[in-house]
Structure formats: C-alpha cells, structure tokens
Scaffold this motif. Structure first.
Motif, mmCIF file in Angstrom:
data_model
loop_
_atom_site.group_PDB
_atom_site.id
_atom_site.type_symbol
_atom_site.label_atom_id
_atom_site.label_comp_id
_atom_site.label_asym_id
_atom_site.label_seq_id
_atom_site.Cartn_x
_atom_site.Cartn_y
_atom_site.Cartn_z
ATOM 1 N N GLU A 187 13.542 39.100 12.042
ATOM 2 C CA GLU A 187 12.250 38.689 12.611
ATOM 3 C C GLU A 187 11.506 39.883 13.194
ATOM 4 O O GLU A 187 10.315 40.016 13.039
ATOM 5 C CB GLU A 187 12.469 37.641 13.716
ATOM 6 C CG GLU A 187 12.811 36.272 13.218
ATOM 7 C CD GLU A 187 11.623 35.529 12.640
ATOM 8 O OE1 GLU A 187 10.473 35.825 13.020
ATOM 9 O OE2 GLU A 187 11.860 34.663 11.790
ATOM 10 N N ASP A 188 12.247 40.731 13.854
ATOM 11 C CA ASP A 188 11.658 41.860 14.566
ATOM 12 C C ASP A 188 11.736 43.130 13.711
ATOM 13 O O ASP A 188 12.813 43.541 13.293
ATOM 14 C CB ASP A 188 12.419 42.050 15.888
ATOM 15 C CG ASP A 188 11.888 43.209 16.703
ATOM 16 O OD1 ASP A 188 10.675 43.435 16.706
ATOM 17 O OD2 ASP A 188 12.729 43.883 17.336
ATOM 18 N N PHE A 189 10.594 43.774 13.478
ATOM 19 C CA PHE A 189 10.543 44.987 12.662
ATOM 20 C C PHE A 189 11.359 46.108 13.286
ATOM 21 O O PHE A 189 12.065 46.845 12.598
ATOM 22 C CB PHE A 189 9.089 45.421 12.464
ATOM 23 C CG PHE A 189 8.951 46.645 11.615
ATOM 24 C CD1 PHE A 189 9.142 46.577 10.249
ATOM 25 C CD2 PHE A 189 8.634 47.875 12.177
ATOM 26 C CE1 PHE A 189 9.026 47.702 9.455
ATOM 27 C CE2 PHE A 189 8.513 48.999 11.397
ATOM 28 C CZ PHE A 189 8.701 48.919 10.029
ATOM 29 N N LYS A 190 11.296 46.252 14.600
ATOM 30 C CA LYS A 190 12.028 47.312 15.284
ATOM 31 C C LYS A 190 13.536 47.157 15.073
ATOM 32 O O LYS A 190 14.236 48.131 14.795
ATOM 33 C CB LYS A 190 11.696 47.298 16.782
ATOM 34 C CG LYS A 190 12.349 48.402 17.564
ATOM 35 C CD LYS A 190 11.934 48.333 19.031
ATOM 36 C CE LYS A 190 12.639 49.390 19.843
ATOM 37 N NZ LYS A 190 12.288 49.312 21.268
ATOM 38 N N THR A 191 14.022 45.937 15.187
ATOM 39 C CA THR A 191 15.443 45.676 14.954
ATOM 40 C C THR A 191 15.829 46.012 13.520
ATOM 41 O O THR A 191 16.883 46.598 13.277
ATOM 42 C CB THR A 191 15.769 44.201 15.242
ATOM 43 O OG1 THR A 191 15.375 43.892 16.579
ATOM 44 C CG2 THR A 191 17.247 43.905 15.074
ATOM 45 N N ALA A 192 14.968 45.679 12.576
ATOM 46 C CA ALA A 192 15.241 45.972 11.171
ATOM 47 C C ALA A 192 15.351 47.470 10.939
ATOM 48 O O ALA A 192 16.246 47.937 10.225
ATOM 49 C CB ALA A 192 14.143 45.370 10.290
ATOM 50 N N ILE A 193 14.459 48.254 11.541
ATOM 51 C CA ILE A 193 14.485 49.714 11.386
ATOM 52 C C ILE A 193 15.761 50.286 12.003
ATOM 53 O O ILE A 193 16.419 51.149 11.403
ATOM 54 C CB ILE A 193 13.242 50.362 12.032
ATOM 55 C CG1 ILE A 193 11.984 49.968 11.268
ATOM 56 C CG2 ILE A 193 13.367 51.865 12.128
ATOM 57 C CD1 ILE A 193 11.918 50.546 9.864
ATOM 58 N N LEU A 194 16.116 49.816 13.190
ATOM 59 C CA LEU A 194 17.319 50.322 13.852
ATOM 60 C C LEU A 194 18.576 49.993 13.052
ATOM 61 O O LEU A 194 19.480 50.821 12.937
ATOM 62 C CB LEU A 194 17.420 49.762 15.278
ATOM 63 C CG LEU A 194 16.349 50.277 16.256
ATOM 64 C CD1 LEU A 194 16.450 49.527 17.577
ATOM 65 C CD2 LEU A 194 16.480 51.766 16.453
ATOM 66 N N LYS A 195 18.630 48.791 12.462
ATOM 67 C CA LYS A 195 19.777 48.431 11.622
ATOM 68 C C LYS A 195 19.813 49.288 10.359
ATOM 69 O O LYS A 195 20.880 49.720 9.924
ATOM 70 C CB LYS A 195 19.725 46.947 11.257
ATOM 71 C CG LYS A 195 20.242 46.046 12.338
ATOM 72 C CD LYS A 195 20.335 44.629 11.833
ATOM 73 C CE LYS A 195 20.916 43.730 12.896
ATOM 74 N NZ LYS A 195 21.034 42.336 12.426
ATOM 75 N N ALA A 196 18.662 49.526 9.777
ATOM 76 C CA ALA A 196 18.596 50.339 8.550
ATOM 77 C C ALA A 196 19.057 51.768 8.810
ATOM 78 O O ALA A 196 19.657 52.402 7.945
ATOM 79 C CB ALA A 196 17.170 50.344 8.001
ATOM 80 N N ARG A 197 18.816 52.268 10.000
ATOM 81 C CA ARG A 197 19.235 53.622 10.360
ATOM 82 C C ARG A 197 20.664 53.669 10.880
ATOM 83 O O ARG A 197 21.191 54.745 11.192
ATOM 84 C CB ARG A 197 18.290 54.201 11.405
ATOM 85 C CG ARG A 197 16.906 54.448 10.822
ATOM 86 C CD ARG A 197 16.023 55.134 11.804
ATOM 87 N NE ARG A 197 14.733 55.414 11.197
ATOM 88 C CZ ARG A 197 13.673 55.792 11.855
ATOM 89 N NH1 ARG A 197 13.740 55.939 13.183
ATOM 90 N NH2 ARG A 197 12.548 56.021 11.243
ATOM 91 N N GLY A 198 21.290 52.519 10.986
ATOM 92 C CA GLY A 198 22.683 52.458 11.414
ATOM 93 C C GLY A 198 22.862 52.568 12.915
ATOM 94 O O GLY A 198 23.961 52.864 13.408
ATOM 95 N N LEU A 199 21.800 52.361 13.678
ATOM 96 C CA LEU A 199 21.884 52.464 15.127
ATOM 97 C C LEU A 199 22.297 51.150 15.783
ATOM 98 O O LEU A 199 22.644 51.144 16.965
ATOM 99 C CB LEU A 199 20.551 52.945 15.698
ATOM 100 C CG LEU A 199 20.104 54.324 15.181
ATOM 101 C CD1 LEU A 199 18.702 54.639 15.654
ATOM 102 C CD2 LEU A 199 21.082 55.405 15.627
ATOM 103 N N LEU A 200 22.233 50.075 15.064
ATOM 104 C CA LEU A 200 22.659 48.767 15.594
ATOM 105 C C LEU A 200 23.801 48.229 14.790
ATOM 106 O O LEU A 200 23.938 48.403 13.625
ATOM 107 C CB LEU A 200 21.509 47.752 15.550
ATOM 108 C CG LEU A 200 20.412 47.958 16.578
ATOM 109 C CD1 LEU A 200 19.377 46.847 16.435
ATOM 110 C CD2 LEU A 200 20.942 47.932 17.989
#
Length: 87
Positions: free
Chosen positions: A74-87
C-alpha cells in the motif's frame, strides 16, 4: 503437463464450467481462449494461459493480478525499502 498442473486446471475450471454447463469441453476452452485474447489454434493454447485466465476470472475486477498480489504494498516508501533490502 505435470499432475499438479492438471489438478490445478481442473480445480479452476470446475466452477467456471458449472456456470456454462451447456458448453462441451472444446467450446469451453475456445471461450476461455477468446476471453484471454488468444487468436491461434486451440492446439497451441498453453496450460499456463488457461490457468492464468481462470485465475483472472475468479479474481474479479479491480483486484491485483494473481501472482503479483503477494508483492503488493500500500505504501510506496515501504515498497522501496523492501526492494532495497532494508526491511
């Protein structure tokens, strides 16, 4: 086609075919092929195309594409962080 794919195809096909009981199997496959935009000969229609089309029919309009829903955020910021492996 492997056994589990046959079982998946039959499981997905059953409710759709029950709604269209007047059709025989070939007519049902032709209908699904037409709905999916397939224009070739039915012998060239892949099981993947059938399975995907049947999943789309059961998913409903406005829902995420089957197979992609697990990656939806839902959240774009969460998606970016997951894609970068930070979450």
């Amino acid at each position: 086609m492997q056994c589990h794919r046959i079982e998946e195809l039959i499981e997905l096909l059953t409710p759709v075919w029950l709604e269209n009981q007047e059709l025989n199997l070939t007519e049902m496959l032709a209908k699904l092929a037409k709905e999916s935009g397939f224009q070739g000969d039915l012998t060239e229609l892949s099981d993947d195309s059938l399975i995907y089309q049947l999943k789309m029919i059961q998913t409903g309009e406005g829902k995420a594409i089957p197979g992609l829903a697990k990656d939806y955020e839902e959240d774009f910021k969460t998606a970016i962080l997951k894609a970068r492996g930070l979450l």
